[in-house]
Every structure is written in structure tokens, then in C-alpha cells.
Design an enzyme around this catalytic site. Structure first.
Site, PDB file in Angstrom:
ATOM      1  CG  LEU A  72     -19.347  15.946 -10.320  1.00  0.00           C
ATOM      2  CD1 LEU A  72     -19.641  15.072 -11.533  1.00  0.00           C
ATOM      3  CD2 LEU A  72     -18.771  17.290 -10.766  1.00  0.00           C
ATOM      4  CG  HIS A  75       1.241  23.281 -14.434  1.00  0.00           C
ATOM      5  ND1 HIS A  75       0.747  22.313 -15.269  1.00  0.00           N
ATOM      6  CD2 HIS A  75       2.600  23.186 -14.497  1.00  0.00           C
ATOM      7  CE1 HIS A  75       1.745  21.640 -15.808  1.00  0.00           C
ATOM      8  NE2 HIS A  75       2.884  22.157 -15.361  1.00  0.00           N
ATOM      9  CG  ASP A 108      -1.524  17.081 -23.032  1.00  0.00           C
ATOM     10  OD1 ASP A 108      -0.659  17.536 -22.267  1.00  0.00           O
ATOM     11  OD2 ASP A 108      -1.243  16.479 -24.089  1.00  0.00           O
TER      12      ASP A 108
END
Length: 247
Positions: free
Chosen positions: A126, A32, A15
Site C-alpha cells: 500500500l 487530533h 473530518d
């Protein structure tokens, strides 16, 4: 003393992109764009720290209600960024996955993202999961619908829904461990319809730092914070201590 172990699964609410841009007099889209760079460094940090699963709240179902120009720009950015990063994901043995209501994604975006997922499917390090067009209420509702359909078509019986594991098999995260740690950047103290079932016992770290400014050091600090906490899962401290092996 036992060596602290990293969380197996870290979930992140990324956020603050828009507020980061606004504070600098920039268009929200620039926030962004900068946030993509943070995704790269936090993925690297998680892999180096021994985290097995990293799940990022990339785009919520509620985000579809944002201005169309911003939604279109976000979709384009997500696809371009993932395609650009796929070679490095493969190089670093990172497997890409996606959860969410992908039926709402533009056809081309979905096709290109699925190719990136396929290209990394052989990786064994991962697992980086993008929660894309995702909301937890959608996920839970969809799990109930799928089980009801199985019952209606004779594949299952109502009594088959007897344990948490029975329900979890119908979730979008089936096969993944629950998050041990939830990190939220940007300072807001809410869950925002994210992994509501899965984070029932997750440790939570909230930072005021906006996502574009979230550094490897910030991530490792959150990991250290997690490692210093006592996870009781409803037990007492004495019970946890009695069940924990010592060196």
C-alpha cells in the site's frame, strides 16, 4: 458472478476531530491525538482489503489560518505520529508519500518527514500518501505555472498540453491513479478543495461518524458500498454491461 474488486485508490477527508473532542469536553488537540489512532487502523484495513493507494487529507493550506497554538500542536503531532508508525509501516510493507506545498512546513518537520518517506521507499505494498499543506487550487495553479515555465524555457510547446494525461504529469499526484472512492467523515457534504481534478469520477461516501470514531468496520462498509455501485463514466448502463466480461 464476478467477484467484487476493492477500489484501487481511496481518498479520505478526515473530518470531525475537533467536534469529537468538544462533545466530550476535551481540548481540540485531544481529538487530533485520537485521530492518529484511526489513521493506524484504517491504513491496516486498507492494506488488508487490497487497496493499493490510500490518500489522507492531513492538513490543508487553509489550516494554516487556524490559531497558531493549534497549528504548532498539529505539526508536532503529525511528525511524532509518523516517526512512531514508520517501523510498523515498514513491517507491513507500506510506502509513505507526501503531496502539498511543503515549502511552508517548518524545516525540522519537513526533514523528519522526508526521513520517514526515505525509510519506507523500498516498500511495495500500500502507498499511504499524506496530503499535507495541500489544496487542490494550489496544486492546479502550480501545475499551470510549471508547464508555463517549461514552455518559456523551451522544454515544451503549448501544443504539448493536448490531453488530460499531459496535464496530470504536472500534478502532485503524477504517477498515481485517480481515486476510485472518496470518503468524508464528520457529516459535511463538501469537497473542501481536495483533489478536485482527480475525483472527477470518484464514488463518494459521506458518514456522520467523526474521524476518531471511524472504525475498520465503517471503512469496510464504505468499500462494500463502492463495490455495489455501477461506475458508468458517462456511458449508459447497457454500454457498461456490454463492455463487462462475464464468467
Amino acid at each position: 458472478m464476478n467477484t467484487p474488486t476493492p477500489p484501487r485508490h481511496v481518498a479520505v477527508i478526515m473530518d470531525g476531530n475537533g467536534r469529537w473532542a468538544r462533545a466530550r469536553g476535551l481540548d481540540r488537540s485531544q481529538g487530533h491525538v485520537e485521530g492518529v489512532n484511526t489513521v493506524r487502523r484504517i491504513t491496516e484495513a486498507a492494506s488488508e482489503a487490497g487497496v493499493e493507494f490510500l490518500t489522507l487529507y492531513t492538513f490543508s493550506t487553509e489550516n494554516w489560518n487556524r490559531p497558531k497554538a493549534e497549528v504548532d500542536a498539529l505539526m508536532h503531532l503529525i511528525v511524532i505520529a509518523i516517526e512512531r508508525e514508520t517501523p510498523d509501516l515498514i513491517k507491513n510493507n507500506v510506502r509513505l508519500a507526501m503531496i502539498g506545498d511543503t515549502s511552508r512546513l517548518p524545516d525540522e518537520a519537513y526533514r523528519r518527514l522526508m526521513k520517514c518517506i526515505a525509510d519506507t521507499s523500498h516498500c511495495t505494498g500500500l502507498t499511504l500518501t499524506l496530503a499535507l499543506s495541500y489544496s487542490s487550487r494550489w496544486e492546479i495553479r502550480e501545475a499551470c505555472r510549471r508547464f508555463a515555465l517549461d514552455v518559456a524555457e523551451g522544454r515544451r510547446k503549448p501544443s504539448d498540453m493536448a490531453t488530460d494525461a499531459d496535464f496530470e504529469a504536472y500534478l502532485a499526484t503524477a504517477g498515481m491513479p485517480d481515486p476510485d472512492l472518496l470518503i468524508r467523515t464528520g457529516g459535511d457534504h463538501r469537497i473542501s478543495n481536495y483533489l478536485l481534478w482527480q475525483i472527477a469520477y470518484a464514488e463518494i461516501v459521506v458518514t456522520d461518524t467523526y474521524w476518531p470514531d471511524f472504525s475498520k468496520e465503517d471503512f469496510l462498509k464504505a468499500i462494500a458500498d463502492y463495490s455495489g455501485r455501477e461506475r458508468r463514466f458517462g456511458l449508459t448502463s447497457d454500454q457498461v454491461a456490454a463492455a463487462t466480461p462475464s464468467d
